[in-house]
Design a protein around this motif. Structure first.
Motif, PDB file in Angstrom:
ATOM      1  N   ARG A 198       0.854  -1.195   0.000  1.00 23.89           N
ATOM      2  CA  ARG A 198       0.000   0.000   0.000  1.00 23.89           C
ATOM      3  C   ARG A 198       0.880   1.232   0.000  1.00 23.89           C
ATOM      4  NH1 ARG A 198      -2.107  -0.554   6.184  1.00 23.89           N
ATOM      5  NH2 ARG A 198      -0.158   0.087   7.106  1.00 23.89           N
ATOM      6  N   GLU A 199       0.327   2.291  -0.512  1.00 26.47           N
ATOM      7  CA  GLU A 199       1.053   3.534  -0.591  1.00 26.47           C
ATOM      8  C   GLU A 199       1.024   4.204   0.785  1.00 26.47           C
ATOM      9  OE1 GLU A 199       0.654   7.806  -2.854  1.00 26.47           O
ATOM     10  OE2 GLU A 199      -0.009   5.993  -3.884  1.00 26.47           O
ATOM     11  N   VAL A 200       2.191   4.658   1.215  1.00 27.32           N
ATOM     12  CA  VAL A 200       2.283   5.351   2.499  1.00 27.32           C
ATOM     13  C   VAL A 200       2.740   6.782   2.236  1.00 27.32           C
ATOM     14  CG1 VAL A 200       3.394   5.401   4.749  1.00 27.32           C
ATOM     15  CG2 VAL A 200       2.849   3.205   3.688  1.00 27.32           C
ATOM     16  N   ASN A 201       2.020   7.730   2.695  1.00 23.79           N
ATOM     17  CA  ASN A 201       2.370   9.139   2.516  1.00 23.79           C
ATOM     18  C   ASN A 201       2.831   9.691   3.853  1.00 23.79           C
ATOM     19  OD1 ASN A 201       2.588  11.814   1.886  1.00 23.79           O
ATOM     20  ND2 ASN A 201       0.540  12.014   1.003  1.00 23.79           N
TER      21      ASN A 201
END
Length: 83
Positions: A78-81
């Motif tokens: 998953r994309e982590v910002n």
């Protein structure tokens, strides 16, 4: 005459308040009406038997469950910002 009672196992125990008013001889047949909403419906064994072991001899079942297991354990990330 309407009489109330309580179920205890396979016995219907009539209310003590009403027992004094009822004078029926032993052996008299009576009818009891039980409302449908009080009846606990249990599945019939034949209904269960028709589905128990339905996949027992299905040669594809192992493959199907293997695919399901692989999909469940697949790491999609998953994309982590961090902003």
């Amino acid at each position: 005459m309407k009489v109330q009672g309580i179920i205890k196992g396979n016995t219907i125990e009539l209310s003590d308040k009403l027992l004094e008013k009822i004078t029926l001889p032993d052996g008299v047949k009576i009818s009891i009406e039980i409302p449908d909403n009080l009846i606990i419906k249990q599945p019939k064994w034949q209904e269960w038997e028709s589905i128990i072991g339905a996949w027992k001899d299905d040669s594809e079942i192992d493959e199907i469950f293997e695919i399901i297991d692989q999909e469940r354990h697949q790491d999609l990330g998953r994309e982590v910002n961090l902003d």
